[in-house]
Design an enzyme around this catalytic site. Structure first.
Site, short mmCIF file in Angstrom:
data_model
loop_
_atom_site.label_atom_id
_atom_site.label_comp_id
_atom_site.label_asym_id
_atom_site.label_seq_id
_atom_site.Cartn_x
_atom_site.Cartn_y
_atom_site.Cartn_z
N CYS A 1 0.85 -1.20 0.00
CA CYS A 1 0.00 0.00 0.00
C CYS A 1 0.88 1.24 0.00
CB CYS A 1 -0.91 0.00 1.23
SG CYS A 1 -2.19 1.29 1.19
N CYS B 1 -1.82 3.40 7.11
CA CYS B 1 -2.89 3.63 8.07
C CYS B 1 -2.60 2.84 9.35
CB CYS B 1 -4.24 3.21 7.49
SG CYS B 1 -4.62 4.01 5.92
N TYR C 1 -4.33 1.72 11.67
CA TYR C 1 -5.24 0.65 12.09
C TYR C 1 -5.34 -0.49 11.08
CZ TYR C 1 -8.52 3.53 9.29
OH TYR C 1 -9.13 4.27 8.31
N CYS C 2 -4.54 -0.46 10.03
CA CYS C 2 -4.67 -1.46 8.96
C CYS C 2 -4.43 -2.87 9.49
CB CYS C 2 -3.69 -1.16 7.83
SG CYS C 2 -3.79 -2.34 6.46
N GLY D 1 -4.35 -4.22 1.08
CA GLY D 1 -3.47 -3.25 0.47
C GLY D 1 -4.19 -2.25 -0.43
N ARG E 1 -5.23 7.78 8.76
CA ARG E 1 -5.00 7.45 7.36
C ARG E 1 -3.92 8.38 6.78
NH1 ARG E 1 -8.13 3.71 5.50
NH2 ARG E 1 -7.60 4.21 3.35
N CYS F 1 -22.11 -11.05 5.14
CA CYS F 1 -21.59 -12.32 5.67
C CYS F 1 -21.62 -12.36 7.18
CB CYS F 1 -20.20 -12.59 5.13
SG CYS F 1 -18.96 -11.32 5.51
N ASP G 1 -10.57 -12.58 4.30
CA ASP G 1 -9.38 -11.73 4.42
C ASP G 1 -9.02 -11.47 5.88
OD1 ASP G 1 -11.69 -10.15 4.65
OD2 ASP G 1 -10.70 -8.36 3.90
N CYS H 1 -30.94 -15.20 23.02
CA CYS H 1 -31.01 -13.77 22.73
C CYS H 1 -32.09 -13.49 21.69
CB CYS H 1 -29.65 -13.29 22.21
SG CYS H 1 -29.64 -11.53 21.74
#
Length: 399
Positions: free
Chosen positions: A15, A19, A21-22, A66, A134, A252, A274, A317
């Site tokens: 990339c 970032c 937090y990536c 990326g 970012r 999902c 991923d 729940c």
């Protein structure tokens, strides 16, 4: 063969941003021998040829990283050429690119418009919020460069949506974030919670806490209901309405089984997700292994079925049918390898469901037919979002 889509990372974790937090940057350790990771033309052709030979209601390609635009515009020209080369009669193809938008220019935008790509742009809100995490490798914020890329997409009328990662910097400023995405011209929004833990199971400084996530969703819902139902598409809200109206899931993390798509790495290696691109979960390689073998692999089936192995309290729940105990990542990523662990975001989701569900049910009833919700979200020849496998115009779009 159960329908599935592909999430392809042609440049792997490479990339042009850094970032903080990536979650995927560390995945470069999967392929440490290569300084850079680029999908070869031979691998690209094998991936497209193999996938398009499978019976699908729509062959859906997601290009992600990326940063996928590091491949250059000619790579995507080759993608289009190969998709046409291997398309069977009546085949429907969809392409989605998720990008930081920094490299987007007229050439990219022209190509994406002419070939009906949907482009997702990562944008975390106003400059001070977006630039908090970012950044470029030198620490410079990326906001101005992202805005330039957005302008190129708008110049060519490219279909685009905004993906906002809700994190520690912007979680308490929902109103500012939402309004800014609208001001930038986005009518389709995705809001994803940042949930990351260190190796000792401690919450990362940039991640969100469960209660904060719930409050963010409630605030977002208030603003959407007050002004923007039918005008702004918020993917999560739309998916909840879809379920309330049809009983079908199209996200999902809401479903009871994690077998909706495959991750394909730059060299063709296949993983179930991923979030779980891990050596022990490698399923095969798209350049060599037939998809029927991959789909029926024991590793993949076991991974998919683990979604419904949830905590015993989940079964009692009243909201289980809306979340199916949440994404496995949010159960397995803070010191536990037991899928029966409650989701880190459980209390936040409960707060949101209790607050929003009565109104969501009213909206679903008022809509009558689901086509009224999605008529502006998909084209007539796109796959219907209800999950039927039919084209929209022959399914919910008939209304």
């Amino acid at each position: 063969m159960k329908p599935f889509s592909l999430l392809i990372k042609p440049a792997s974790a490479d990339c042009n941003l850094r970032c903080r937090y990536c979650f995927y940057l560390c995945k470069s350790s999967l392929y440490p021998r290569s300084r850079s990771h680029r999908m070869s033309e031979e691998c690209l052709e094998a991936v497209i040829k193999g996938y398009m030979a499978t019976p699908q209601p729509q062959h859906a390609f997601g290009w992600q990283g990326g940063e996928p635009t590091l491949m250059g515009v000619d790579f995507f020209r080759k993608v289009i050429f190969l998709q046409k080369k291997y398309a069977l009669a009546g085949t429907s193809v969809a392409n989605h690119v998720q990008t930081n938008a920094v490299l987007l220019d007229d050439d990219f935008a022209d190509l994406f418009f002419k070939h009906n790509f949907l482009v997702g742009v990562s944008l975390d809100g106003p400059p001070e919020l977006h630039n908090h995490f970012r950044t470029f490798p030198d620490g410079r914020g990326s906001y101005v460069d992202v805005l330039r890329g957005i302008s190129a997409l708008q110049k060519y009328n490219v279909k685009m949506n905004a993906l906002c990662l809700v994190n520690a910097a912007n979680v308490r400023r929902c109103g500012d974030v939402y309004q800014h995405l609208k001001d930038c011209g986005f009518t389709y929004h995705q809001y994803i919670p940042c949930v990351e833990f260190d190796s000792r199971g401690r919450l990362s400084s940039y991640a969100v806490r469960s209660g904060s996530w719930g409050k963010f969703l409630c605030s977002l819902f208030d603003q959407w209901v007050a002004h923007d139902v039918g005008y702004i598409s918020i993917r999560y809200f739309d998916s909840l309405l879809l379920f309330l109206t049809t009983g079908k899931y199209n996200l999902c993390h809401m479903d009871k089984n994690c077998t909706q798509y495959f991750l394909v790495e730059h060299n063709g290696d296949i993983y179930p997700c991923d979030f779980f691109a891990e050596s022990q979960l490698k399923l095969g390689n798209a350049c060599f292994d037939p998809w029927i073998k991959i789909i029926h692999s024991e590793i993949y089936q076991k991974f998919g079925n683990s979604k419904s192995v949830w905590n015993s309290t989940c079964s009692d729940c009243p909201y289980l049918h809306l979340c199916s105990a949440d994404c496995l990542k949010h159960r397995l990523s803070y010191g536990s390898k037991n899928s029966k662990q409650l989701s880190w975001l459980c209390e936040g989701y409960k707060l949101f469901f209790e607050y929003s569900l009565p109104i969501l049910k009213e909206i679903a009833e008022d809509m009558g037919k689901i086509g009224h919700l999605f008529v502006d979200m998909v084209g007539p020849n796109d796959l219907c979002p209800c999950g039927s496998g039919k084209k929209f115009k022959k399914c919910c779009g008939k209304s």
